[in-house]
Design a protein around this motif. Structure first.
Motif, PDB file in Angstrom:
ATOM      1  N   PHE A  22      -3.705  -5.911  -3.726  1.00 42.94           N
ATOM      2  CA  PHE A  22      -4.335  -7.209  -3.563  1.00 42.94           C
ATOM      3  C   PHE A  22      -5.782  -7.019  -3.132  1.00 42.94           C
ATOM      4  CE2 PHE A  22       0.177  -7.557  -2.287  1.00 42.94           C
ATOM      5  CZ  PHE A  22       0.628  -8.125  -3.464  1.00 42.94           C
ATOM      6  N   LEU A  23      -6.712  -7.371  -4.028  1.00 39.36           N
ATOM      7  CA  LEU A  23      -8.151  -7.186  -3.811  1.00 39.36           C
ATOM      8  C   LEU A  23      -8.791  -8.500  -3.376  1.00 39.36           C
ATOM      9  CD1 LEU A  23      -8.723  -5.041  -7.005  1.00 39.36           C
ATOM     10  CD2 LEU A  23      -8.733  -4.188  -4.665  1.00 39.36           C
ATOM     11  N   LYS A  24     -10.115  -8.494  -3.331  1.00 45.32           N
ATOM     12  CA  LYS A  24     -10.893  -9.645  -2.874  1.00 45.32           C
ATOM     13  C   LYS A  24     -10.488 -10.932  -3.590  1.00 45.32           C
ATOM     14  CE  LYS A  24     -15.668 -11.228  -2.416  1.00 45.32           C
ATOM     15  NZ  LYS A  24     -17.091 -10.839  -2.514  1.00 45.32           N
ATOM     16  N   PHE A  85       1.511  -3.053  -0.814  1.00 42.33           N
ATOM     17  CA  PHE A  85       2.817  -2.645  -0.303  1.00 42.33           C
ATOM     18  C   PHE A  85       3.000  -1.153  -0.526  1.00 42.33           C
ATOM     19  CE2 PHE A  85       3.825  -7.148  -1.237  1.00 42.33           C
ATOM     20  CZ  PHE A  85       4.369  -7.512  -0.023  1.00 42.33           C
ATOM     21  N   THR A  86       3.709  -0.492   0.376  1.00 43.28           N
ATOM     22  CA  THR A  86       4.087   0.906   0.149  1.00 43.28           C
ATOM     23  C   THR A  86       5.247   0.911  -0.846  1.00 43.28           C
ATOM     24  OG1 THR A  86       5.766   0.949   1.893  1.00 43.28           O
ATOM     25  CG2 THR A  86       3.516   1.549   2.532  1.00 43.28           C
ATOM     26  N   ARG A 166       9.702  -1.685   2.744  1.00 44.29           N
ATOM     27  CA  ARG A 166       8.346  -1.574   2.207  1.00 44.29           C
ATOM     28  C   ARG A 166       7.382  -1.948   3.317  1.00 44.29           C
ATOM     29  NH1 ARG A 166       7.426  -3.990  -3.601  1.00 44.29           N
ATOM     30  NH2 ARG A 166       5.799  -2.429  -3.551  1.00 44.29           N
ATOM     31  N   GLY A 167       6.430  -1.071   3.565  1.00 44.82           N
ATOM     32  CA  GLY A 167       5.421  -1.339   4.562  1.00 44.82           C
ATOM     33  C   GLY A 167       4.171  -1.915   3.918  1.00 44.82           C
ATOM     34  N   ILE A 168       3.131  -2.063   4.733  1.00 45.92           N
ATOM     35  CA  ILE A 168       1.852  -2.595   4.251  1.00 45.92           C
ATOM     36  C   ILE A 168       0.779  -1.531   4.439  1.00 45.92           C
ATOM     37  CG2 ILE A 168       0.067  -4.355   4.622  1.00 45.92           C
ATOM     38  CD1 ILE A 168       2.575  -5.562   3.512  1.00 45.92           C
ATOM     39  N   LEU A 169      -0.011  -1.292   3.393  1.00 47.21           N
ATOM     40  CA  LEU A 169      -1.173  -0.410   3.466  1.00 47.21           C
ATOM     41  C   LEU A 169      -2.423  -1.289   3.525  1.00 47.21           C
ATOM     42  CD1 LEU A 169      -0.253   2.269   0.781  1.00 47.21           C
ATOM     43  CD2 LEU A 169      -0.082   2.475   3.257  1.00 47.21           C
ATOM     44  N   VAL A 170      -3.322  -0.958   4.450  1.00 45.75           N
ATOM     45  CA  VAL A 170      -4.565  -1.702   4.617  1.00 45.75           C
ATOM     46  C   VAL A 170      -5.709  -0.744   4.333  1.00 45.75           C
ATOM     47  CG1 VAL A 170      -5.963  -3.079   6.191  1.00 45.75           C
ATOM     48  CG2 VAL A 170      -3.478  -3.079   6.421  1.00 45.75           C
ATOM     49  N   ARG A 171      -6.632  -1.134   3.444  1.00 46.69           N
ATOM     50  CA  ARG A 171      -7.784  -0.288   3.131  1.00 46.69           C
ATOM     51  C   ARG A 171      -9.057  -1.058   3.449  1.00 46.69           C
ATOM     52  NH1 ARG A 171      -9.481   2.615  -2.581  1.00 46.69           N
ATOM     53  NH2 ARG A 171     -11.152   3.854  -1.679  1.00 46.69           N
ATOM     54  N   GLY A 172      -9.921  -0.430   4.219  1.00 49.70           N
ATOM     55  CA  GLY A 172     -11.169  -1.071   4.592  1.00 49.70           C
ATOM     56  C   GLY A 172     -11.871  -0.307   5.700  1.00 49.70           C
ATOM     57  N   VAL A 173     -12.775  -1.013   6.379  1.00 47.59           N
ATOM     58  CA  VAL A 173     -13.488  -0.472   7.538  1.00 47.59           C
ATOM     59  C   VAL A 173     -13.239  -1.464   8.665  1.00 47.59           C
ATOM     60  CG1 VAL A 173     -15.727   0.209   8.488  1.00 47.59           C
ATOM     61  CG2 VAL A 173     -15.254   0.546   6.047  1.00 47.59           C
ATOM     62  N   PHE A 174     -12.574  -1.012   9.709  1.00 46.77           N
ATOM     63  CA  PHE A 174     -12.199  -1.916  10.794  1.00 46.77           C
ATOM     64  C   PHE A 174     -11.777  -1.112  12.015  1.00 46.77           C
ATOM     65  CE2 PHE A 174      -8.944  -1.508   7.507  1.00 46.77           C
ATOM     66  CZ  PHE A 174      -7.967  -0.805   8.178  1.00 46.77           C
ATOM     67  N   LYS A 175     -11.667  -1.797  13.133  1.00 53.40           N
ATOM     68  CA  LYS A 175     -11.154  -1.186  14.357  1.00 53.40           C
ATOM     69  C   LYS A 175      -9.744  -1.714  14.576  1.00 53.40           C
ATOM     70  CE  LYS A 175     -15.544  -0.476  16.648  1.00 53.40           C
ATOM     71  NZ  LYS A 175     -16.387  -0.803  17.782  1.00 53.40           N
TER      72      LYS A 175
END
Length: 194
Positions: A22-24, A85-86, A166-175
Motif C-alpha cells: 500500500f503506497l501513497k 502485510f507479511t 500475518r504481520g504488518i511491515l512499515v517502510r519509511g523514515v520515522f522514530k
C-alpha cells in the motif's frame, strides 16, 4: 483501533503480493484514520513519500522497513513510504495441533534439496476412546470412523487448514518507541549524507 485492523477492514484479509503493497495513492485517503490508530496516536503528522528517499532538514534519508511489533508506537513526524502485510507465518509449535475433530492439514513444507512443496494430513485418534466410549471393538468399525474423518478433511480442506498470522511491515523514515521499554525513540531510516 490497531493498524492491522484498519488495513484488513479497508483492503481485505486475503490480499497477496504485489497487491498488499500500500503506497501513497492507497494511504492518502486513509490519513485521518491512520492518525486515529493506536500506533500513530503519539505522532504529530504523517507525510507520504513518493520515492523511497526523502529530504529531511536538508539531509537525504532513505527509508527502511521494520515489522510492526505489538506495542510499537510512532513518535514525532512520520515519513511513510508504504505499508504491507507479511506473508502468512506459522508457529512451529502449533503446526501439528489438531484444528477440528482431531485432524489438520499442515502448511506447505518445502524439501530443502528439490524445493518441492508438500502438505500433510494428520488424523489423531485414540484406540482406547473408540473401544471404551463408543463401544466399537472391531478394527473394521474403527477404519470406517477414520475413513469418514479423512473424507470430511478432503471435502472441507479450509476447515482443517492450520491458520497462520500475518504481520504488518512499515517502510519509511520515522522514530519508534516500544511501550514496554523505557528506551528513547529509535530512528528507522538511514541518512545518506554526513
Amino acid at each position: 483501533m490497531k493498524l492491522k485492523e484498519l488495513l484488513t477492514n479497508t483492503f481485505g484479509e486475503n490480499v497477496s503480493y504485489p497487491n498488499d503493497q500500500f503506497l501513497k495513492k492507497d494511504l492518502e485517503p486513509l490519513k485521518e484514520e491512520l492518525l486515529k490508530c493506536d500506533e500513530f496516536s503519539e505522532c504529530g503528522e504523517i507525510e507520504f513519500m513518493d520515492m523511497p528517499t526523502q529530504e529531511i532538514d536538508e539531509k537525504a534519508y532513505y527509508s527502511q522497513t521494520m515489522k510492526l511489533g505489538d506495542n510499537t508506537k510512532f513518535d514525532g513526524k512520520v515519513f511513510l513510504y508504504n505499508l504491507s502485510f507479511t506473508p502468512e507465518m506459522f508457529d512451529p509449535n502449533l503446526s501439528y495441533t489438531p484444528v477440528k475433530n482431531g485432524a489438520l492439514i499442515t502448511p506447505a513444507l518445502y524439501d530443502p534439496m528439490t524445493f518441492e512443496p508438500t502438505k500433510k494430513i494428520v488424523l489423531t485418534f485414540s484406540p482406547e476412546m473408540v473401544q471404551d466410549i463408543l463401544n466399537i471393538d472391531t478394527e473394521q468399525e474403527q477404519r470406517q470412523i477414520l475413513h469418514k474423518l479423512l473424507d470430511d478433511v478432503l471435502d472441507n480442506p479450509e476447515e482443517y487448514r492450520v491458520k497462520g498470522e500475518r504481520g504488518i511491515l512499515v517502510r519509511g523514515v520515522f522514530k519508534t518507541k516500544n511501550e514496554d521499554q523505557k528506551e528513547p525513540p529509535y530512528l528507522i531510516g538511514t541518512s545518506m549524507g554526513k
